[in-house]
Scaffold this motif. Sequence first.
Motif, PDB file in Angstrom:
ATOM      1  N   LEU A  11       0.829  -1.213   0.000  1.00  0.00           N
ATOM      2  CA  LEU A  11       0.000   0.000   0.000  1.00  0.00           C
ATOM      3  C   LEU A  11       0.864   1.265   0.000  1.00  0.00           C
ATOM      4  CD1 LEU A  11      -2.909  -0.977   2.426  1.00  0.00           C
ATOM      5  CD2 LEU A  11      -3.024  -0.625  -0.045  1.00  0.00           C
ATOM      6  N   THR A  15       0.815   4.042  -2.905  1.00  0.00           N
ATOM      7  CA  THR A  15       0.587   5.460  -2.598  1.00  0.00           C
ATOM      8  C   THR A  15       1.682   6.329  -3.201  1.00  0.00           C
ATOM      9  OG1 THR A  15      -0.493   4.826  -0.533  1.00  0.00           O
ATOM     10  CG2 THR A  15       0.249   7.104  -0.709  1.00  0.00           C
ATOM     11  N   TRP A  18       1.122   6.683  -6.956  1.00  0.00           N
ATOM     12  CA  TRP A  18       0.067   7.633  -7.303  1.00  0.00           C
ATOM     13  C   TRP A  18       0.491   9.073  -7.058  1.00  0.00           C
ATOM     14  CZ3 TRP A  18      -3.728   7.359 -10.480  1.00  0.00           C
ATOM     15  CH2 TRP A  18      -4.278   6.122 -10.784  1.00  0.00           C
ATOM     16  N   VAL A  19       1.254   9.337  -6.014  1.00  0.00           N
ATOM     17  CA  VAL A  19       1.763  10.693  -5.764  1.00  0.00           C
ATOM     18  C   VAL A  19       2.665  11.124  -6.910  1.00  0.00           C
ATOM     19  CG1 VAL A  19       3.301  12.038  -4.268  1.00  0.00           C
ATOM     20  CG2 VAL A  19       1.506  10.612  -3.265  1.00  0.00           C
TER      21      VAL A  19
END
Length: 161
Positions: A11, A15, A18-19
């Motif tokens: 996860l 994350t 995606w950032v």
Amino acid sequence: MSELALTLVRLGFLTLLWVFVLATVLVLRRDLRQPADARPLGRERRAPKAARPPRPAKVAKQQKVKGSRLVVIEGPLKGTIIPLENVQVTIGRAPDSTLVIDDDYASSRHSRIYPSEGSWVVEDLGSTNGTWIDRTRITSPTVLPVGAPLRIGRTTLQIQK
């Protein structure tokens, strides 16, 4: 490694991915967006072709044109002066241009400046990144006032007396 730790690592990686994607999209959006006050001049000033008065075929007397030199005020060629003698000046990366700009944001044949009816007119020659007078992108031949900044790529020019 426990199953919970492995899931948390996955996860966290997702994350971070995606950032990175969102940061890339925001940077691209900012680079491609024009300034809010930039409006093409060509659309407002264009008149229908039938309404335009015909140009005189030949001018018997050579008119004196305002501004006598083109000066580079910003960019790698800062301080370069091109005397304007009622002849066309071409600007771009092509070696046969009057002012050769070695810039990734300039096209080979980017723009030209020529005398017309007592003033200098700048015309964009279909460049990718455009030709800008002050903070306005031009789309058709436009009169270049003396002292107004003309931006081509990273180079800023100015007509001076």
